[in-house]
Design a protein around this motif. Structure first.
Motif, PDB file in Angstrom:
ATOM      1  N   LYS A 144      -0.036   6.525  -7.883  1.00 28.25           N
ATOM      2  CA  LYS A 144       0.005   5.810  -6.612  1.00 28.25           C
ATOM      3  C   LYS A 144      -1.358   5.899  -5.934  1.00 28.25           C
ATOM      4  N   HIS A 145      -1.779   4.775  -5.359  1.00 29.85           N
ATOM      5  CA  HIS A 145      -3.034   4.775  -4.612  1.00 29.85           C
ATOM      6  C   HIS A 145      -2.907   5.744  -3.439  1.00 29.85           C
TER       7      HIS A 145
ATOM      8  N   GLY B  71      -5.709  -3.918   4.449  1.00 33.25           N
ATOM      9  CA  GLY B  71      -4.463  -3.668   5.167  1.00 33.25           C
ATOM     10  C   GLY B  71      -3.862  -2.309   4.948  1.00 33.25           C
ATOM     11  N   ARG B  72      -4.634  -1.364   4.472  1.00 33.19           N
ATOM     12  CA  ARG B  72      -4.107  -0.034   4.206  1.00 33.19           C
ATOM     13  C   ARG B  72      -4.251   0.861   5.432  1.00 33.19           C
ATOM     14  N   ARG B  73      -3.221   1.570   5.773  1.00 29.50           N
ATOM     15  CA  ARG B  73      -3.181   2.547   6.854  1.00 29.50           C
ATOM     16  C   ARG B  73      -3.808   2.004   8.149  1.00 29.50           C
TER      17      ARG B  73
ATOM     18  N   ALA C 143      -8.406   3.219 -11.049  1.00 25.96           N
ATOM     19  CA  ALA C 143      -8.904   1.889 -10.706  1.00 25.96           C
ATOM     20  C   ALA C 143      -7.740   0.965 -10.433  1.00 25.96           C
ATOM     21  N   ILE C 144      -7.907   0.131  -9.395  1.00 25.98           N
ATOM     22  CA  ILE C 144      -6.896  -0.905  -9.185  1.00 25.98           C
ATOM     23  C   ILE C 144      -6.976  -1.882 -10.356  1.00 25.98           C
TER      24      ILE C 144
ATOM     25  N   THR D 278      -0.037   0.667  -7.307  1.00 27.63           N
ATOM     26  CA  THR D 278      -0.129   1.442  -8.542  1.00 27.63           C
ATOM     27  C   THR D 278      -1.515   1.253  -9.140  1.00 27.63           C
ATOM     28  N   VAL D 279      -2.166   2.349  -9.485  1.00 25.24           N
ATOM     29  CA  VAL D 279      -3.520   2.283 -10.030  1.00 25.24           C
ATOM     30  C   VAL D 279      -3.539   2.878 -11.427  1.00 25.24           C
TER      31      VAL D 279
END
Length: 508
Positions: free
Chosen positions: A431-432, A306-308, A410-411, A438-439
């Motif tokens: 920030k990813h 669901g990113r961008r 890494a997540i 947050t990674v």
């Protein structure tokens, strides 16, 4: 001999319809001789047994195209004529044929022993009509169109060859248009009369990234190809894999070539074919097309989470650091399935992806480091340890560059995976780049792994030892000595190098 093989020409009338077999009503009246409808080439007879319920009728089979009413453009139905060895047909046989619940199966005698060894059932056929006095039974293959529609389609047909005992060991060229683990569809350039339902054929497919795939399969349907520009003697066939070895090879071929069919597709079939990952190779991007493939993988993997969602074009997933990075593609067969990049900063803080968001401690700048970023796996192939293969290539380059540290983020759910191979967490988060997540910032200290014997070095050797061994064989000890620094002559370092060389020899 159970095969009567007379000369066959390719001058048969060409059908205008797709592969299908409409079941017609059974009529107990003389079958109209197809030779009186249309001139046929010399026939090709195959000895066969027809299984009708609990009865077996011996005879022979030949192609018998039947014409339906079609005005100026008649439609041709693929059909087969079974001629019983003894005529007329007996009363019990006729009564069973008259019962629509009776299963009718076909076993060509040319492959009878091979079919028995593989414990295959007789091929199910559909009754069209009967001439009991002459002992003629017109048959058609079962409708395979729903099966064809479900099979993964290929973007480009795969060239192949087919051969078998029913072809008198001749080989015909073919093109595979759809393939799954259990069935495949191919267009064969050869006389249709030779492609007899129920026979066993060997399908050979050669790809540049593997040894030839040879699969024993059963021909379950054959019919005309409904397309313009196809060779006059082209027949579309459906093949069903005849044994477990063929299923595994077809599964690997489908996974490596068919768009939209991946590891998760295999799992839905309950399959985990051995040797699949032998066809995975990790290569650096060498062309614009490769770079676009890497951007497309970034898009597909991130949009899965669901990113961008607005970034639909591959170029939307590029950034300025691609120009100062080595970008990798993991390619399984014909399909790019994962990507990563190694950002090279050469001590320039403006070329560090991490430095732009968090202050990278001075110890990493002093010791030299590379950054691993944009590591993504296509959603259809997640959960198959492909990240380890990407890390092996990153590890090889890091050794060649003499970089002591590898930094990456890494997540949270993947952090333990990296810790298992020697990764350590820094007290830094960021920030990813493509979301608000947050990674965790992590690193691998190559000096700590290569210069000490501990549980991390043992785990690292198990996963990446062969990479170290090949590196030592190609480039010698110089780059690793630069990483180890003053501790390069320790006993632990010598043991780890020796184990790396041993693992490289064992891996081949």
């Amino acid at each position: 001999m159970t095969l009567i093989d007379l000369p066959v020409t390719a001058a048969e009338p060409q059908p205008d319809m797709a592969l299908h077999d409409d079941r017609m009503d059974v009529h107990h009246h003389p079958v109209e001789d197809p030779d009186s409808i249309v001139p046929l080439p010399p026939v090709h007879h195959v000895a066969a047994r027809l299984v009708i319920g609990d009865l077996i009728v011996a005879g022979r089979l030949r192609i018998a195209p039947a014409r339906a009413d079609g005005g100026d453009h008649p439609v041709w139905h693929p059909a087969w004529m079974f001629e019983a060895a003894r005529a007329p047909l007996s009363g019990p046989v006729l009564s069973r044929l008259a019962d629509p619940a009776t299963a009718i199966g076909l076993v060509p005698r040319v492959d009878g022993s091979a079919i028995w060894r593989r414990r295959l059932d007789p091929l199910r056929m559909v009754l069209v009509d009967i001439d009991g006095e002459a002992g003629l039974i017109r048959l058609a293959t079962s409708d395979c169109q729903p099966l064809i529609d479900r099979l993964p389609r290929l973007a480009t047909a795969l060239p192949a060859m087919i051969d078998g005992r029913s072809l008198n060991r001749r080989a015909f060229p073919a093109h595979i248009t759809a393939i799954g683990p259990y069935e495949t569809v191919a267009d064969v350039e050869g006389p249709p009369a030779l492609l007899v339902p129920g026979t066993l054929l060997t399908l050979t497919v050669t790809r540049p990234w593997a040894t030839p795939f040879r699969m024993t399969a059963r021909l379950v349907a054959a019919g005309p190809v409904p397309a313009d520009g196809i060779a006059a003697a082209t027949t579309r066939i459906v093949l069903r894999m005849a044994d477990r070895q063929a299923v595994d090879r077809a599964a690997i071929l489908a996974t490596c070539t068919a768009p939209g069919f991946g590891i998760h597709g295999l799992w839905t079939y309950g399959l985990r074919p051995r040797g699949l990952m032998r066809h995975l190779r990790v290569v650096p991007v060498a062309s614009r097309a490769d770079l676009v493939a890497a951007w497309s993988l970034r898009r597909d993997a991130n949009r899965f989470f669901g990113r961008r969602p607005e970034a639909r074009e591959p170029a939307d997933w590029a950034d300025h650091l691609d120009a100062s990075s080595i970008v990798f593609l993991a390619i399984l067969g014909d399909k790019p399935i994962a990507t990563a990049r190694l950002v090279l900063n050469d001590g320039d803080r403006s070329r560090s992806e991490l430095q732009a968001q968090v202050p990278v401690p001075d110890q990493f700048w002093e010791g030299g480091f590379v950054e691993i970023s944009r590591l993504v796996v296509h959603p259809d192939f997640r959960g198959n340890r492909i990240r380890y293969d990407l890390f092996r290539e990153v590890e090889r380059l890091s050794l060649s560059l003499g970089a002591r540290y590898m930094l990456f983020d890494a997540i949270p759910k993947l952090a333990p995976l990296y810790e298992a191979v020697g990764g350590r967490r820094l007290p830094l988060t960021k920030k990813h780049p493509d979301s608000d997540e947050t990674v965790q910032v992590m690193y691998v200290d190559m000096r700590r792994i290569l210069g000490r014997l501990n549980r991390f070095s043992a785990v690292w050797l198990a996963g990446f030892g062969s990479t170290l061994g090949r590196h030592l064989a190609i480039e010698g000890r110089g780059p690793t000595d630069a990483i180890l620094g003053p501790r390069r002559r320790t006993v632990a370092a010598a043991v780890i190098r020796g184990m790396g060389r041993l693992l490289a020899r064992l891996a081949g």
